[in-house]
Design a protein around this motif. Structure first.
Motif, PDB file in Angstrom:
ATOM      1  N   HIS A  91       0.834  -1.211   0.000  1.00 46.83           N
ATOM      2  CA  HIS A  91       0.000   0.000   0.000  1.00 46.83           C
ATOM      3  C   HIS A  91       0.868   1.260   0.000  1.00 46.83           C
ATOM      4  O   HIS A  91       0.504   2.268  -0.579  1.00 46.83           O
ATOM      5  N   ALA A  92       2.015   1.173   0.710  1.00 45.24           N
ATOM      6  CA  ALA A  92       2.840   2.360   0.919  1.00 45.24           C
ATOM      7  C   ALA A  92       3.332   2.944  -0.409  1.00 45.24           C
ATOM      8  O   ALA A  92       3.691   4.117  -0.475  1.00 45.24           O
ATOM      9  N   PHE A  93       3.354   2.111  -1.456  1.00 44.12           N
ATOM     10  CA  PHE A  93       3.895   2.569  -2.749  1.00 44.12           C
ATOM     11  C   PHE A  93       2.793   2.758  -3.794  1.00 44.12           C
ATOM     12  O   PHE A  93       3.081   2.954  -4.965  1.00 44.12           O
ATOM     13  N   SER A  94       1.523   2.699  -3.357  1.00 46.45           N
ATOM     14  CA  SER A  94       0.431   2.739  -4.334  1.00 46.45           C
ATOM     15  C   SER A  94       0.338   4.094  -5.046  1.00 46.45           C
ATOM     16  O   SER A  94      -0.148   4.169  -6.160  1.00 46.45           O
ATOM     17  N   GLY A  95       0.840   5.141  -4.419  1.00 48.84           N
ATOM     18  CA  GLY A  95       0.783   6.454  -5.065  1.00 48.84           C
ATOM     19  C   GLY A  95       1.950   6.722  -6.004  1.00 48.84           C
ATOM     20  O   GLY A  95       2.059   7.804  -6.572  1.00 48.84           O
ATOM     21  N   THR A  96       2.843   5.736  -6.151  1.00 48.97           N
ATOM     22  CA  THR A  96       4.040   5.918  -6.982  1.00 48.97           C
ATOM     23  C   THR A  96       3.883   5.146  -8.289  1.00 48.97           C
ATOM     24  O   THR A  96       3.561   3.962  -8.267  1.00 48.97           O
TER      25      THR A  96
ATOM     26  N   LEU B  71      -5.749   3.654  -3.602  1.00 49.71           N
ATOM     27  CA  LEU B  71      -5.711   2.290  -3.082  1.00 49.71           C
ATOM     28  C   LEU B  71      -6.821   1.411  -3.647  1.00 49.71           C
ATOM     29  O   LEU B  71      -6.915   0.242  -3.313  1.00 49.71           O
ATOM     30  N   GLU B  72      -7.644   2.013  -4.516  1.00 50.73           N
ATOM     31  CA  GLU B  72      -8.824   1.274  -4.965  1.00 50.73           C
ATOM     32  C   GLU B  72      -8.470  -0.004  -5.723  1.00 50.73           C
ATOM     33  O   GLU B  72      -9.211  -0.978  -5.681  1.00 50.73           O
ATOM     34  N   ASP B  73      -7.305   0.018  -6.412  1.00 50.19           N
ATOM     35  CA  ASP B  73      -6.925  -1.152  -7.198  1.00 50.19           C
ATOM     36  C   ASP B  73      -6.389  -2.307  -6.360  1.00 50.19           C
ATOM     37  O   ASP B  73      -6.190  -3.400  -6.859  1.00 50.19           O
ATOM     38  N   LEU B  74      -6.113  -2.040  -5.096  1.00 48.00           N
ATOM     39  CA  LEU B  74      -5.515  -3.095  -4.278  1.00 48.00           C
ATOM     40  C   LEU B  74      -6.474  -4.263  -4.109  1.00 48.00           C
ATOM     41  O   LEU B  74      -7.623  -4.086  -3.751  1.00 48.00           O
ATOM     42  N   ASN B  75      -5.940  -5.435  -4.388  1.00 48.60           N
ATOM     43  CA  ASN B  75      -6.769  -6.621  -4.279  1.00 48.60           C
ATOM     44  C   ASN B  75      -6.559  -7.242  -2.894  1.00 48.60           C
ATOM     45  O   ASN B  75      -5.807  -8.179  -2.714  1.00 48.60           O
ATOM     46  N   ILE B  76      -7.176  -6.642  -1.916  1.00 43.59           N
ATOM     47  CA  ILE B  76      -7.026  -7.168  -0.560  1.00 43.59           C
ATOM     48  C   ILE B  76      -8.308  -7.906  -0.223  1.00 43.59           C
ATOM     49  O   ILE B  76      -9.391  -7.334  -0.231  1.00 43.59           O
ATOM     50  N   ASN B  77      -8.160  -9.175   0.053  1.00 42.70           N
ATOM     51  CA  ASN B  77      -9.364  -9.958   0.333  1.00 42.70           C
ATOM     52  C   ASN B  77      -9.992  -9.545   1.649  1.00 42.70           C
ATOM     53  O   ASN B  77     -11.173  -9.586   1.836  1.00 42.70           O
ATOM     54  N   LYS B  78      -9.122  -9.189   2.587  1.00 46.81           N
ATOM     55  CA  LYS B  78      -9.645  -8.641   3.832  1.00 46.81           C
ATOM     56  C   LYS B  78      -8.590  -7.690   4.381  1.00 46.81           C
ATOM     57  O   LYS B  78      -7.403  -7.803   4.065  1.00 46.81           O
TER      58      LYS B  78
END
Lengths: 454, 99
Positions: A91-96, B71-78
């Motif tokens: 997550h920490a790098f999602s803006g890069t 963060l919307e694209d993150l595929n986090i199941n939980k």
């Protein structure tokens, strides 16, 4: 430009692979890597600040330094807390913007295998497998999630990492070999069965082998014993990787440019310098009570209302100043801040080893290391004796120096330079470069796709 | 999707109250019949609340034109639990990345 549109790029990531071993000591014993060096472009590649897996691989894949990404290591300070921190998950790098993000915009598919940090897994235009930040293998560690079942069938399981901070060296060796065998089975399968324009994997095994076996190998290590049982383990592992790389090269076509890179190098660890013990001794960090046995900062009974600075341990030392108006019990005024940083830099760079030998310690203000400062940077970053000594943040040792790592068996420290090799089967030409750093990597990859203006 | 069902319902109601009040006033202006204006207004209120709610939920499923959270694209199941985070911290300490 038209041939660049067809181009594919394959990146062999070797976490911790050392220039000295790849380009000199082992070169003649590694036929496939040597072939890439002899017919390609190669050089030592300067790592990130700090030279650690996180943020190094993401710096390489985004062309951004730690300050620009706002991620200064495996942990990031939570707000202005004295002790709380967040782990630098994906997550920490999602803006890069990373290589695969740009390629997605250009409708090119990517495959990522264990590029740190890649947990939790994230959606990309292609497929990805997480790395060692995954808490355990019962979690979903792939994207798409169905890929997990597919690769575990192919590789007879998939190992995200091994336990390497143990005295049982035989167990480490067995586990690293097994992990690598499985990983390369999966890589070969993905190369042949999935669509991709960009493929990158990172083998963490070299880092683990270095940390566990460096004292058995490096004649300059103070614990080295000639003729020891494990003397050849590191060479044997490099040979295993070279053989696997040879198999990969045989699966790639002439349109694929291959890079072999590492995020940092390795050197012998001489010991650890107890940063917080030093701050206590000098009166910068004040305790209500000194612990009976070594404890971490979180468990330390600190009188924050009287403390001016505290530190974090790791390969580098991070120093925070208890600044008025920023920290809850801050007492260093704005007009005293720079003078205190000067004083800490001066006193720490004057420190010597326990026998009085001078050190080559470097202390930096983060604003001089990075192009911008996002997130919560430390106030100072320290490399003790040019990375020969770790920074120990634990307190209770009743000493400033430790011969061993304060967190378990460890023989090696990270070094400043990793490796860079570029091998294009259509342009075989030997060239040795100088002065490259890992921020240059992403632009090199983008050139292969004709996307210089990404 | 970043809008709860409850929020969509409340927005539907407030919008319809204003809309139906306008309808009642228009019907009354043309007919001068108070009971008819009230009846049309109440019927329209209930029918259109249902229409708006359905319309809102359909649009919320359409990604086109929406600004995405990084963060919307993150595929986090939980969500990573505190237990997970502690487990990783402990692993990183064992690995020597931090103390």
């Amino acid at each position: 430009m038209s041939d660049k549109k067809k181009k594919k790029v394959f990146v062999i990531g070797l976490d911790c692979a050392a220039p000295r071993l790849i380009f000199d000591d082992f070169k003649k014993l590694l036929p496939n890597i040597s072939m890439m060096i002899e017919h390609g472009v190669s050089c030592a590649m300067r790592s990130s600040d700090p030279p650690i897996t996180i943020p190094a691989w993401m710096s390489m894949c985004s062309g951004k330094d730690a300050g620009e990404m706002g991620v200064y290591g495996f942990r990031t300070r939570k707000g202005n807390s004295y002790t709380d921190f967040d782990i630098s998950f994906s997550h920490a790098f999602s803006g890069t913007n990373k290589i695969w993000d740009v390629l997605k915009q250009n409708n090119k598919k990517s495959i990522l295998v264990s590029v740190p940090p890649s947990f939790p897994p994230f959606e990309i235009n292609g497929s990805m497998i997480s790395g060692f930040l995954c808490p355990d293998q019962d979690r979903d560690y792939t994207y798409p999630s169905e890929l997990k079942q597919e690769i575990e069938k192919i590789g007879d399981g998939y190992d995200l990492d091994v336990v390497f901070r143990t005295e049982d060296r035989d167990a480490i060796k067995k586990a690293v070999w097994e992990m690598t065998e499985k990983r390369f089975k999966v890589i070969e399968y993905l190369i042949q069965n999935k669509e991709w324009a960009f493929f990158m994997f990172v083998e963490i095994g070299i880092d683990r082998i270095h940390h566990a076996f460096w004292k058995y190998f490096d004649k300059e290590h103070f614990l080295y014993e000639p003729g020891n049982t494990y003397e050849s383990v590191i060479l044997d592992y490099y040979k295993l990787l070279d053989e696997k790389i040879g198999r990969i090269l045989s699966l790639l076509d002439e349109d694929t440019t291959v890079f072999a890179v590492s995020d940092h190098g390795v050197k012998a660890m001489k010991g650890a310098f107890c940063l917080n013990e030093w701050l206590i001794e000098k009166g910068y960090l004040v305790l209500n009570s000194y612990p009976e046995k070594p404890v971490t900062l979180e468990k330390l009974d600190v009188d924050w209302s009287r403390s001016r600075a505290w530190g974090w341990g790791g390969y580098d030392g991070k120093i925070y100043i208890n600044k008025k108006g920023r920290e809850d019990h801050g007492l260093v005024k704005e007009n005293e801040y720079e003078a205190l940083r000067d004083q800490l830099i001066r006193e720490l760079t004057e420190e010597k080893d326990k026998d009085g030998n001078p050190w080559n310690t470097k202390i930096y203000r983060p604003e001089t290391l990075y192009r911008s400062l996002k997130g919560n940077p430390p106030d100072l970053i320290a490399y003790f004796d040019d990375l020969a000594y770790r920074s120990a943040g634990t307190v209770g040792h009743k000493s400033l120096y430790l011969d061993e790592n304060d967190t378990g068996p460890d023989d090696a420290m990270h070094d400043w330079n990793g490796i860079f090799i570029k091998y294009d089967p259509q342009h075989k030409e030997k060239q040795r470069l100088k002065g490259m750093c890992l921020l240059d990597f992403m632009p090199e990859v983008m050139k292969e796709f004709g996307l210089e203006e990404y | 999707m970043n809008e709860s069902h409850k929020r969509s319902v409340i927005k539907s109601v407030s919008y319809r109250l204003i809309g139906s009040l306008a309808t009642m006033l228009i019907v009354f202006a043309f007919t001068r019949k108070f009971a008819l204006s009230l009846g049309v207004g109440i019927f329209e209120l209930l029918a259109k609340i249902a229409c708006f709610y359905i319309h809102e939920r359909i649009w919320s499923r359409i990604k086109w034109g929406k600004l995405e959270h990084p963060l919307e694209d993150l595929n986090i199941n939980k969500e990573l639990s505190e237990e997970d985070k502690e487990k990783v911290k402990s692993q990183l300490k064992n690995m020597g990345y931090m103390d």
